[in-house]
Design a protein around this motif. Structure first.
Motif, PDB file in Angstrom:
ATOM      1  N   MET A 140       0.864  -1.171   0.000  1.00 28.22           N
ATOM      2  CA  MET A 140       0.000   0.000   0.000  1.00 28.22           C
ATOM      3  C   MET A 140       0.904   1.225   0.000  1.00 28.22           C
ATOM      4  N   LEU A 141       0.520   2.253  -0.720  1.00 31.18           N
ATOM      5  CA  LEU A 141       1.251   3.515  -0.701  1.00 31.18           C
ATOM      6  C   LEU A 141       0.718   4.429   0.397  1.00 31.18           C
ATOM      7  N   VAL A 142      -0.607   4.464   0.496  1.00 29.84           N
ATOM      8  CA  VAL A 142      -1.288   5.267   1.512  1.00 29.84           C
ATOM      9  C   VAL A 142      -2.350   4.398   2.165  1.00 29.84           C
ATOM     10  N   VAL A 143      -2.396   4.395   3.505  1.00 30.30           N
ATOM     11  CA  VAL A 143      -3.380   3.609   4.252  1.00 30.30           C
ATOM     12  C   VAL A 143      -4.117   4.548   5.200  1.00 30.30           C
ATOM     13  N   ARG A 153      11.857   8.578   4.082  1.00 27.22           N
ATOM     14  CA  ARG A 153      11.958   9.842   3.348  1.00 27.22           C
ATOM     15  C   ARG A 153      13.286   9.935   2.589  1.00 27.22           C
ATOM     16  N   ASP A 154      14.366   9.422   3.186  1.00 31.89           N
ATOM     17  CA  ASP A 154      15.685   9.548   2.575  1.00 31.89           C
ATOM     18  C   ASP A 154      16.104   8.288   1.820  1.00 31.89           C
ATOM     19  N   SER A 155      15.148   7.463   1.406  1.00 26.47           N
ATOM     20  CA  SER A 155      15.459   6.246   0.657  1.00 26.47           C
ATOM     21  C   SER A 155      16.210   6.577  -0.632  1.00 26.47           C
ATOM     22  N   THR A 156      17.123   5.695  -1.006  1.00 30.75           N
ATOM     23  CA  THR A 156      17.850   5.853  -2.268  1.00 30.75           C
ATOM     24  C   THR A 156      17.363   4.869  -3.325  1.00 30.75           C
ATOM     25  N   SER A 157      16.338   4.081  -2.983  1.00 28.13           N
ATOM     26  CA  SER A 157      15.783   3.104  -3.920  1.00 28.13           C
ATOM     27  C   SER A 157      14.797   3.796  -4.854  1.00 28.13           C
ATOM     28  N   ARG A 158      15.211   3.987  -6.090  1.00 31.25           N
ATOM     29  CA  ARG A 158      14.378   4.694  -7.062  1.00 31.25           C
ATOM     30  C   ARG A 158      14.073   3.794  -8.257  1.00 31.25           C
ATOM     31  N   ASN A 159      12.862   3.956  -8.785  1.00 34.85           N
ATOM     32  CA  ASN A 159      12.460   3.175  -9.937  1.00 34.85           C
ATOM     33  C   ASN A 159      11.292   3.868 -10.616  1.00 34.85           C
ATOM     34  N   PHE A 160      11.040   3.510 -11.868  1.00 32.20           N
ATOM     35  CA  PHE A 160       9.779   3.893 -12.478  1.00 32.20           C
ATOM     36  C   PHE A 160       8.690   3.089 -11.772  1.00 32.20           C
ATOM     37  N   ARG A 161       7.605   3.756 -11.359  1.00 36.87           N
ATOM     38  CA  ARG A 161       6.582   3.081 -10.564  1.00 36.87           C
ATOM     39  C   ARG A 161       5.188   3.527 -11.009  1.00 36.87           C
ATOM     40  N   ASN A 162       4.207   2.647 -10.806  1.00 37.82           N
ATOM     41  CA  ASN A 162       2.830   3.041 -11.073  1.00 37.82           C
ATOM     42  C   ASN A 162       1.907   2.518  -9.987  1.00 37.82           C
ATOM     43  N   GLY A 163       0.779   3.207  -9.789  1.00 39.30           N
ATOM     44  CA  GLY A 163      -0.142   2.827  -8.735  1.00 39.30           C
ATOM     45  C   GLY A 163      -1.522   3.413  -8.975  1.00 39.30           C
ATOM     46  N   VAL A 164      -2.431   3.162  -8.013  1.00 40.82           N
ATOM     47  CA  VAL A 164      -3.806   3.631  -8.125  1.00 40.82           C
ATOM     48  C   VAL A 164      -4.297   4.083  -6.753  1.00 40.82           C
ATOM     49  N   GLY A 165      -5.061   5.157  -6.729  1.00 42.37           N
ATOM     50  CA  GLY A 165      -5.688   5.637  -5.501  1.00 42.37           C
ATOM     51  C   GLY A 165      -7.093   6.113  -5.813  1.00 42.37           C
ATOM     52  N   ILE A 166      -7.945   6.163  -4.793  1.00 45.15           N
ATOM     53  CA  ILE A 166      -9.341   6.545  -4.978  1.00 45.15           C
ATOM     54  C   ILE A 166      -9.610   7.853  -4.237  1.00 45.15           C
ATOM     55  N   GLY A 167     -10.154   8.830  -4.942  1.00 44.69           N
ATOM     56  CA  GLY A 167     -10.476  10.115  -4.340  1.00 44.69           C
ATOM     57  C   GLY A 167     -11.743  10.045  -3.508  1.00 44.69           C
ATOM     58  N   ALA A 168     -11.980  11.096  -2.726  1.00 49.26           N
ATOM     59  CA  ALA A 168     -13.150  11.138  -1.854  1.00 49.26           C
ATOM     60  C   ALA A 168     -14.455  11.091  -2.644  1.00 49.26           C
ATOM     61  N   ASN A 198      -6.474   6.195   0.414  1.00 48.65           N
ATOM     62  CA  ASN A 198      -5.879   4.871   0.222  1.00 48.65           C
ATOM     63  C   ASN A 198      -5.349   4.757  -1.201  1.00 48.65           C
ATOM     64  N   ALA A 199      -4.121   4.281  -1.322  1.00 52.14           N
ATOM     65  CA  ALA A 199      -3.511   4.126  -2.636  1.00 52.14           C
ATOM     66  C   ALA A 199      -2.647   2.872  -2.632  1.00 52.14           C
ATOM     67  N   LEU A 200      -2.552   2.241  -3.783  1.00 55.39           N
ATOM     68  CA  LEU A 200      -1.889   0.935  -3.910  1.00 55.39           C
ATOM     69  C   LEU A 200      -0.823   0.981  -5.001  1.00 55.39           C
ATOM     70  N   TYR A 201       0.352   0.458  -4.670  1.00 58.63           N
ATOM     71  CA  TYR A 201       1.435   0.298  -5.645  1.00 58.63           C
ATOM     72  C   TYR A 201       1.095  -0.872  -6.556  1.00 58.63           C
ATOM     73  N   LEU A 202       1.226  -0.680  -7.861  1.00 60.73           N
ATOM     74  CA  LEU A 202       0.938  -1.762  -8.798  1.00 60.73           C
ATOM     75  C   LEU A 202       2.203  -2.455  -9.282  1.00 60.73           C
ATOM     76  N   ASP A 203       3.243  -1.701  -9.593  1.00 62.04           N
ATOM     77  CA  ASP A 203       4.511  -2.335  -9.973  1.00 62.04           C
ATOM     78  C   ASP A 203       5.552  -1.262 -10.261  1.00 62.04           C
ATOM     79  N   GLY A 204       6.760  -1.698 -10.542  1.00 58.53           N
ATOM     80  CA  GLY A 204       7.850  -0.806 -10.881  1.00 58.53           C
ATOM     81  C   GLY A 204       8.733  -1.448 -11.929  1.00 58.53           C
ATOM     82  N   ARG A 205       9.512  -0.653 -12.590  1.00 60.49           N
ATOM     83  CA  ARG A 205      10.431  -1.092 -13.641  1.00 60.49           C
ATOM     84  C   ARG A 205       9.695  -1.542 -14.897  1.00 60.49           C
ATOM     85  N   VAL A 206       8.695  -2.417 -14.777  1.00 60.85           N
ATOM     86  CA  VAL A 206       7.922  -2.840 -15.939  1.00 60.85           C
ATOM     87  C   VAL A 206       6.718  -1.927 -16.168  1.00 60.85           C
ATOM     88  N   SER A 207       6.587  -0.869 -15.371  1.00 59.82           N
ATOM     89  CA  SER A 207       5.423   0.016 -15.444  1.00 59.82           C
ATOM     90  C   SER A 207       5.239   0.595 -16.843  1.00 59.82           C
TER      91      SER A 207
END
Length: 238
Positions: A140-143, A153-168, A198-207
């Motif tokens: 989950m990206l946001v719970v 916050r200071d992570s060095t792990s970077r990638n192309f990423r995609n996800g989905v979240g639902i607005g109010a 609430n938002a969910l990570y779907l994948d990275g690198r293959v995004s």
């Protein structure tokens, strides 16, 4: 600036069509599940894995938008829960495990006839919502308005990423980064800019994103599950 203005416009209320915009660090497609034909795609009627946006279009017709929709094994079968048109082909996975998928809490994208929801996995198990389509991914990206507890916050792990979240208001925001980003940066974008609880990570690198209105139609790497909106048939004069 134009990207920011366009993003502000799609945040004003539910979209009456799929609206995609380049918002700088991320590209966002806003979908109103109450009016758009939002679906998941994995295999065709013959059991063959679609694997690409073009294969889906060849089967069901033009897509207004699409992106990869969850992690998959080498044979492109879903890693966690997968439900398509009411038929479940993979069970819900509730235990922790290796990789991003197993970094609990993870969650499920649940699509009903006229709505979409991102639900944390254990809550999904307890509530057993009636989904027409569902795909499990993680983390989950946001719970409930908070970033995933393991994000740094200071992570060095970077990638192309995609996800989905639902607005109010029920709008489903599908986002992909335009350059490598951290989980923290992506979570902040969903929480603070798109304002999703609430938002969910779907994948990275293959995004990958399919957004014809932005000229993004390259298929790229072969995929597992795909989420997309089937374009409405054009009006024909009688």
């Amino acid at each position: 600036m134009r990207g920011l203005i366009a993003l502000l416009c799609i945040l004003c209320g539910p979209a009456n069509a799929v609206i995609c915009t380049d918002a700088g660090d991320f590209t966002v497609c806003a979908v109103d599940p109450a009016t758009e034909d939002l679906r998941l795609f994995h295999r065709d009627d013959n059991g063959a894995v679609y694997g690409s946006f073009s294969a889906v279009e060849a089967d069901v017709g033009p897509l207004s938008f699409a992106m990869n929709a969850g992690m998959y094994h080498e044979d492109r079968s879903p890693v966690g829960l997968y439900l398509e048109d009411g038929i479940q082909t993979m069970r819900l996975v509730t235990n922790a495990g290796p990789g991003n998928f197993g970094m609990l809490p993870n969650g499920v994208l649940c699509i009903t006839e006229n709505s979409a929801h991102v639900i944390e996995t254990l809550r999904f198990e307890a509530e057993a919502p009636n989904c027409t389509y569902a795909t499990q991914s993680g983390p989950m990206l946001v719970v409930d308005g908070a970033l995933h507890p393991r994000f740094l916050r200071d992570s060095t792990s970077r990638n192309f990423r995609n996800g989905v979240g639902i607005g109010a208001d029920g709008t489903a925001y599908f986002s992909i980064s335009n350059h490598p980003v951290t989980f923290w940066e992506m979570g902040e974008f969903f929480r603070d800019v798109l304002r999703t609880q609430n938002a969910l990570y779907l994948d990275g690198r293959v995004s990958r994103l399919y957004a014809p209105q932005l000229g993004r139609t390259v298929n790229g790497v072969r995929m597992g599950p795909i989420v997309g909106v089937v374009a409405p048939e054009p009006m024909v004069d009688p």
